[in-house]
Motif scaffolding. Sequence first.
Motif, mmCIF file in Angstrom:
data_model
loop_
_atom_site.group_PDB
_atom_site.id
_atom_site.type_symbol
_atom_site.label_atom_id
_atom_site.label_comp_id
_atom_site.label_asym_id
_atom_site.label_seq_id
_atom_site.Cartn_x
_atom_site.Cartn_y
_atom_site.Cartn_z
ATOM 1 N N LYS A 18 0.773 -0.953 0.223
ATOM 2 C CA LYS A 18 0.016 0.281 -0.185
ATOM 3 C C LYS A 18 1.023 1.149 -0.251
ATOM 4 O O LYS A 18 0.904 2.257 1.259
ATOM 5 N N PRO A 19 1.209 1.872 -1.306
ATOM 6 C CA PRO A 19 2.313 2.755 -1.180
ATOM 7 C C PRO A 19 1.602 4.037 -1.016
ATOM 8 O O PRO A 19 0.510 4.119 -0.945
ATOM 9 N N PHE A 53 -9.057 21.322 5.020
ATOM 10 C CA PHE A 53 -7.613 20.338 5.544
ATOM 11 C C PHE A 53 -8.152 19.300 6.594
ATOM 12 O O PHE A 53 -9.474 19.902 6.999
ATOM 13 N N GLY A 54 -8.360 18.225 6.620
ATOM 14 C CA GLY A 54 -8.426 17.552 7.790
ATOM 15 C C GLY A 54 -9.192 15.995 7.761
ATOM 16 O O GLY A 54 -8.788 16.329 6.399
ATOM 17 N N PRO A 55 -9.717 15.384 8.590
ATOM 18 C CA PRO A 55 -10.342 14.341 7.255
ATOM 19 C C PRO A 55 -11.300 14.158 6.617
ATOM 20 O O PRO A 55 -12.073 15.698 7.064
ATOM 21 N N GLN A 84 -0.505 6.120 9.307
ATOM 22 C CA GLN A 84 -0.640 5.221 9.388
ATOM 23 C C GLN A 84 -1.842 5.170 9.741
ATOM 24 O O GLN A 84 -1.874 4.213 10.558
ATOM 25 N N SER A 85 -2.669 6.632 9.424
ATOM 26 C CA SER A 85 -4.175 6.186 10.682
ATOM 27 C C SER A 85 -4.337 6.742 9.228
ATOM 28 O O SER A 85 -5.715 7.047 9.443
ATOM 29 N N HIS A 86 -4.311 6.824 8.226
ATOM 30 C CA HIS A 86 -5.456 7.363 6.845
ATOM 31 C C HIS A 86 -5.431 6.110 5.282
ATOM 32 O O HIS A 86 -3.918 6.212 5.420
ATOM 33 N N ALA A 87 -6.528 6.378 5.052
ATOM 34 C CA ALA A 87 -6.324 5.437 4.386
ATOM 35 C C ALA A 87 -6.401 5.354 3.003
ATOM 36 O O ALA A 87 -5.391 5.179 1.767
ATOM 37 N N GLY A 88 -6.352 7.098 2.501
ATOM 38 C CA GLY A 88 -6.446 7.719 1.146
ATOM 39 C C GLY A 88 -4.751 8.555 0.723
ATOM 40 O O GLY A 88 -4.074 8.528 1.894
ATOM 41 N N ALA A 103 -9.796 10.827 -10.715
ATOM 42 C CA ALA A 103 -9.891 9.531 -11.624
ATOM 43 C C ALA A 103 -9.480 8.752 -10.893
ATOM 44 O O ALA A 103 -10.432 7.341 -11.570
ATOM 45 N N GLN A 104 -8.929 7.850 -10.310
ATOM 46 C CA GLN A 104 -8.704 7.130 -9.087
ATOM 47 C C GLN A 104 -9.757 6.696 -8.305
ATOM 48 O O GLN A 104 -10.324 5.161 -7.351
ATOM 49 N N GLU A 105 -10.122 8.412 -7.694
ATOM 50 C CA GLU A 105 -10.838 7.441 -6.908
ATOM 51 C C GLU A 105 -12.715 6.901 -7.076
ATOM 52 O O GLU A 105 -13.008 7.424 -7.826
#
Length: 245
Positions: free
Chosen positions: A21-22, A156-158, A197-201, A243-245
């Motif tokens: 997961k780069p 800005f932020g989650p 370490q806490s965010h997947a996107g 485009a990926q999302e």
Amino acid sequence: MTTAAIRSLRDEIARRADIGKPLRLWLRDDDAIEPTAALDRLLALTAKHTVPVLLAVIPALTGEALARRLAGEGHASVAVHGWAHQNHASSGEKNQELGIHRPREQVLTELGAGLKILSTLHAGRFVPMLVPPWNRIAPAVVAGLPDLGFAALSVFGPEKPAPLKVLNTHVDIIDWRGTRGGRPVAEVIANLIGVSQSHAGPIGVLTHHLVHDSAAWDSMAMLFETTAEQAGCAWHSAGDLLAQE
């Protein structure tokens, strides 16, 4: 301290590579209006490290000069940064241009005009994204963005649910509440590792070229150098990520 921070970031990048997961990084720079020495420095630094940059441009204050300067800068794209970056909040409130302090239709009309101006001036590099000044926008205004032609929103932020794609920034290199200059490199890197370490996107890095001091430029350069040519990390353009999302 800086050496230890760089080592920690490289370890985190290696960890992301190991788990397949780069890190997907992207760069947003706010408040562009016209050609300046600071803009030249930003474009040169990002080009040197092959880092795409999204410029959040203020429609009411810009014109042909910026479009001419960006001609040939294939790694730079443009988004809508509000209308005039003007505060309409009451005294004692946080600054906000796109709030409920004016009629919703007036706000949306300005944003529609901004989209038209920038998509015309910057055809070929324009991203139909709204970047609210001060990263603040009323939900009622967000609801009207798709009908204007906006495809994405960036604050800005989650990320929070919205009626269009959201691509936020998460790491700000400026110490707005303290020196108002660049944050120490080690602090920026620690922030980035924490988000990783806490965010997947995708992780957005936020800069403001017009107010950068030497510390801010140093943080950018160090971050670009540390993340370059790493299997577990890559810088992406905002357009490609949307485009990926």
